[in-house]
Enzyme design. Structure first.
Site, PDB file in Angstrom:
ATOM      1  N   LYS A  75       8.799  18.936   9.788  1.00 52.47           N
ATOM      2  CA  LYS A  75       9.680  17.765   9.808  1.00 52.47           C
ATOM      3  C   LYS A  75      11.054  18.148   9.265  1.00 52.47           C
ATOM      4  CE  LYS A  75      10.370  13.204   7.599  1.00 52.47           C
ATOM      5  NZ  LYS A  75       9.764  12.092   6.832  1.00 52.47           N
ATOM      6  N   ASP A 101      17.334  11.179   5.143  1.00 51.38           N
ATOM      7  CA  ASP A 101      16.567   9.988   5.514  1.00 51.38           C
ATOM      8  C   ASP A 101      17.071   8.780   4.726  1.00 51.38           C
ATOM      9  OD1 ASP A 101      14.755   8.123   6.338  1.00 51.38           O
ATOM     10  OD2 ASP A 101      13.022   9.013   5.303  1.00 51.38           O
ATOM     11  N   LYS A 135      16.463   2.327   2.978  1.00 53.86           N
ATOM     12  CA  LYS A 135      15.806   2.575   1.696  1.00 53.86           C
ATOM     13  C   LYS A 135      16.641   1.979   0.562  1.00 53.86           C
ATOM     14  CE  LYS A 135      13.530   7.029   2.624  1.00 53.86           C
ATOM     15  NZ  LYS A 135      12.157   6.548   2.473  1.00 53.86           N
ATOM     16  N   ASP A 143      14.259  15.815   2.940  1.00 56.50           N
ATOM     17  CA  ASP A 143      13.315  15.377   3.967  1.00 56.50           C
ATOM     18  C   ASP A 143      13.201  16.373   5.130  1.00 56.50           C
ATOM     19  OD1 ASP A 143      11.403  13.454   4.468  1.00 56.50           O
ATOM     20  OD2 ASP A 143      12.735  12.148   5.617  1.00 56.50           O
ATOM     21  N   ASP A 152      12.071   3.441   8.921  1.00 58.95           N
ATOM     22  CA  ASP A 152      11.906   4.415   7.837  1.00 58.95           C
ATOM     23  C   ASP A 152      10.637   5.263   8.020  1.00 58.95           C
ATOM     24  OD1 ASP A 152      12.560   5.778   5.549  1.00 58.95           O
ATOM     25  OD2 ASP A 152      11.918   4.192   4.159  1.00 58.95           O
ATOM     26  N   ARG A 163       7.088  10.640  11.548  1.00 58.86           N
ATOM     27  CA  ARG A 163       5.983  10.712  12.514  1.00 58.86           C
ATOM     28  C   ARG A 163       6.485  10.659  13.944  1.00 58.86           C
ATOM     29  NH1 ARG A 163       3.098   5.651   9.757  1.00 58.86           N
ATOM     30  NH2 ARG A 163       4.170   6.576   7.983  1.00 58.86           N
TER      31      ARG A 163
HETATM   32  N1  BES Z   1      10.724  10.722   3.960  1.00 59.18           N
HETATM   33  C1  BES Z   1       9.937   9.584   3.638  1.00 59.18           C
HETATM   34  C2  BES Z   1       8.736   9.921   2.746  1.00 59.18           C
HETATM   35  C3  BES Z   1       9.049  10.409   1.366  1.00 59.18           C
HETATM   36  C4  BES Z   1       9.092   9.525   0.313  1.00 59.18           C
HETATM   37  C5  BES Z   1       9.226  11.746   1.109  1.00 59.18           C
HETATM   38  C6  BES Z   1       9.345   9.958  -0.971  1.00 59.18           C
HETATM   39  C7  BES Z   1       9.480  12.201  -0.166  1.00 59.18           C
HETATM   40  C8  BES Z   1       9.529  11.301  -1.203  1.00 59.18           C
HETATM   41  C9  BES Z   1       9.398   8.944   4.906  1.00 59.18           C
HETATM   42  O1  BES Z   1      10.200   9.056   6.022  1.00 59.18           O
HETATM   43  C10 BES Z   1       9.245   7.486   4.635  1.00 59.18           C
HETATM   44  O2  BES Z   1      10.237   6.856   4.409  1.00 59.18           O
HETATM   45  N2  BES Z   1       8.028   7.003   4.679  1.00 59.18           N
HETATM   46  C11 BES Z   1       7.757   5.623   4.434  1.00 59.18           C
HETATM   47  C12 BES Z   1       6.761   5.152   5.449  1.00 59.18           C
HETATM   48  C13 BES Z   1       6.532   3.680   5.415  1.00 59.18           C
HETATM   49  C14 BES Z   1       7.754   2.964   5.949  1.00 59.18           C
HETATM   50  C15 BES Z   1       5.318   3.356   6.260  1.00 59.18           C
HETATM   51  C16 BES Z   1       7.208   5.508   3.018  1.00 59.18           C
HETATM   52  O3  BES Z   1       6.409   6.348   2.621  1.00 59.18           O
HETATM   53  O4  BES Z   1       7.620   4.586   2.322  1.00 59.18           O
HETATM   54 ZN    ZN Z   2      11.451  10.681   6.051  1.00 63.55          ZN
HETATM   55 MN    MN Z   3      11.675   7.557   6.128  1.00 64.76          MN
END
Ligand code: BES
Ligand code: ZN
Ligand code: MN
Length: 495
Positions: free
Chosen positions: A260, A265, A272, A283, A342, A346
């Site tokens: 990835k 992000d 966020k 990220d 966010d 995936r």
């Molecule tokens: N890049 C983030 C995940 C992440 C969070 C990595 C904290 C490192 C530290 C990912 O893209 C994300 O935002 N995931 C969301 C998914 C949710 C919207 C289902 C998350 O984990 O909040």
């Molecule tokens: Zn992310």
């Molecule tokens: Mn994200």
């Protein structure tokens, strides 16, 4: 970095590093420390005792040698209890060497020439010491001004083990790979937009002799890579898909790595909060570790065919950004309803995973900072391993352990698939309920793996970036987590 078989006390150096174990009445000098202990007239244990040393792993005490040994400084580092028999645990050795070198490197003059007189009776121990030491020396000074240039450090591993030289050379290749991952992660996101990451890959591919192909935004939309295109469309910096290939004429197996590479992000329109955004330059850690591992695989000349994909985009909110409820088409034709922008990782990973299976790999391993839920489940130092095959999942966890990385097996419960049902498309990118968020992300990715293809998914969200203080050989910021595991997997498939 070199190996020396002479007695450490007689070597010309700025510092000598020795180890000691806990237990008993006093700290016990470890294997490798005896020559220094003799030069101290057998007083090393008592000296450490007087300083309150207990021998817990990574505890560091710095002593002035006052002429007893040739180096002016002796750094003693804790190794925990002495093993009942056999070699000292590799990770304890690496962490101890890292802690010692971090301490030496923080001096104004830097570490200088350092003799590592830690346990190194076997080649594996010598390699672990070399790896930890080099990783502990890491510093990221790209954005620092002023003349803080330190002279480059020199590491000498004291070992008379047969093959110590080979083990130390391999350790140097691994340390350089981890260093590359850390540097890319630590780089400010404005200086590492998707095009920059693709250029970095170009340069590395050329140096290492990897074949490379880069799909730009036009090739991506013409090719039907809707995940990368959708995530990237909100940014002024368009997405890229990078494919790297290492081939060996005697290879019998092919492994595919998919990383990835979200260079920043923001969350997109599902923005966020500020406090979760400031470390989202990390990220792209999965893509960085794939790039770094591919370079190491080529440098080591492993007898395996390895392909590495970097799914690179910047997730930004703008007038052109994708909207929650938009539907996109992943490479290969399946449709996804984007309910939360966010959950972008995936989407880009789905494109790259489908593409990677065209290489007919014996194993696909993806690596991604995919979910915050990974941190909730396993904390900041242990990454998660999921797979569509129980045996493969076990193999990956073992490979990580052999590489000195902490991981834990996690399931992909079938019942979570229903939560991803979409009322308009083949699948939604987020589940209706938030429980098991790491697992439902894995279940989403699994949808894009063909039956019969062996696949593992590493969620490195926590371990890839250290927001706390440095420890062992791990600095603040980018850690390089996962990089050594990928190389180890390639080594297994090369046998
Ligand atoms: N890049 C983030 C995940 C992440 C969070 C990595 C904290 C490192 C530290 C990912 O893209 C994300 O935002 N995931 C969301 C998914 C949710 C919207 C289902 C998350 O984990 O909040
Ligand atoms: Zn992310
Ligand atoms: Mn994200």
């Amino acid at each position: 970095m070199s190996v020396n078989t002479e007695s450490p006390s007689s070597l010309d150096a700025d510092a000598v590093v020795v180890g000691y174990h806990s237990g008993g009445d006093a700290p016990e000098p470890a294997s490798g420390a005896h020559d220094v202990d003799t030069a101290f007239s057998g007083g090393l244990a008592q000296t450490l005792s007087l300083l309150g040393a207990s021998g817990t792993p990574e505890e560091v005490h710095t002593l002035a040698s006052l002429g007893a040994v040739k180096a002016p400084v002796v750094v003693a580092v804790g190794l925990g209890p002495a093993p009942a028999e056999g070699p000292v645990d590799s990770d304890i050795l690496s962490r101890a060497a890292g802690a010692a070198l971090r301490s030496l490197a923080s001096r104004p003059e830097g570490a200088g020439r350092v003799v590592l007189a830690l346990p190194a009776d076997t080649a594996a121990e010598a390699g672990a010491v070399a790896l930890g030491a080099q990783l502990g020396l890491y510093g990221f000074d790209r954005y620092r001004t002023g003349d803080r240039e330190k002279a480059p450090a020199t590491l000498v591993v004291a070992s008379s083990a047969a093959d110590a030289g080979d083990a130390v050379e391999r350790a140097a290749v691994l340390a350089e790979a981890v260093t590359l991952t850390r540097d890319l992660v630590n780089t400010a996101p404005a200086d590492l937009v998707p095009e920059d990451l693709a250029s970095a890959a170009q340069e590395i591919a050329q140096q290492a002799g990897l074949r490379i192909e880069v799909l730009d935004e036009r090739a991506l939309s013409e090719g039907g890579y809707g995940g990368l295109t959708g995530v990237g469309q909100g940014s002024a910096n368009p997405p890229r898909l990078v494919r790297l290939a290492h081939t060996h004429p005697e290879a019998t197996k092919t492994v595919a790595f998919v990383g990835k590479g979200i260079t920043f992000d923001s969350g997109g329109l599902s923005l966020k909060p500020a406090g979760s955004m400031d470390w989202m330059k990390s990220d792209m850690a999965g893509a960085a570790s794939v790039l770094a591992a591919m370079r190491a695989i080529a440098t080591l000349g492993l007898k395996v065919n390895a392909v590495g994909y970097l799914a690179v985009a910047e997730n930004m909110p703008s007038g052109t950004a994708q909207r929650p409820s938009d539907v996109l088409t992943i490479y290969g034709g399946r449709t996804v309803e984007v309910l939360n922008t966010d959950a972008e990782g995936r989407l880009v990973m789905a494109d790259a995973l489908v593409r990677a299976q065209e290489d007919a790999p014996d194993l696909v391993v993806d690596i991604a900072t995919l979910t915050g839920a990974q941190l909730v489940a396993l904390g900041t130092r242990v990454f998660a391993v999921m797979s569509n095959d129980d045996e493969v999942r076990g193999e990956i966890v073992s490979a990580a352990g052999e590489a000195g990385e902490a991981s834990w097996p996690m399931p992909l419960p079938e019942e979570l698939r229903a939560g991803l049902d979409s009322s308009v498309a083949d699948i939604a990118n987020v589940a209706g309920e938030r429980w098991g968020g790491m697992l439902s992300a894995g279940v989403f990715l699994k949808e894009f793996i063909e039956d019969g293809v062996k696949w593992a998914h590493l969620d490195i969200a926590g371990p890839s970036f250290n927001q706390g203080g440095p420890h062992g050989y791990t600095p603040k910021g980018g850690t390089g987590a996962g990089t050594r595991t990928l190389v180890r997997i390639a080594e297994e498939y090369a046998r």
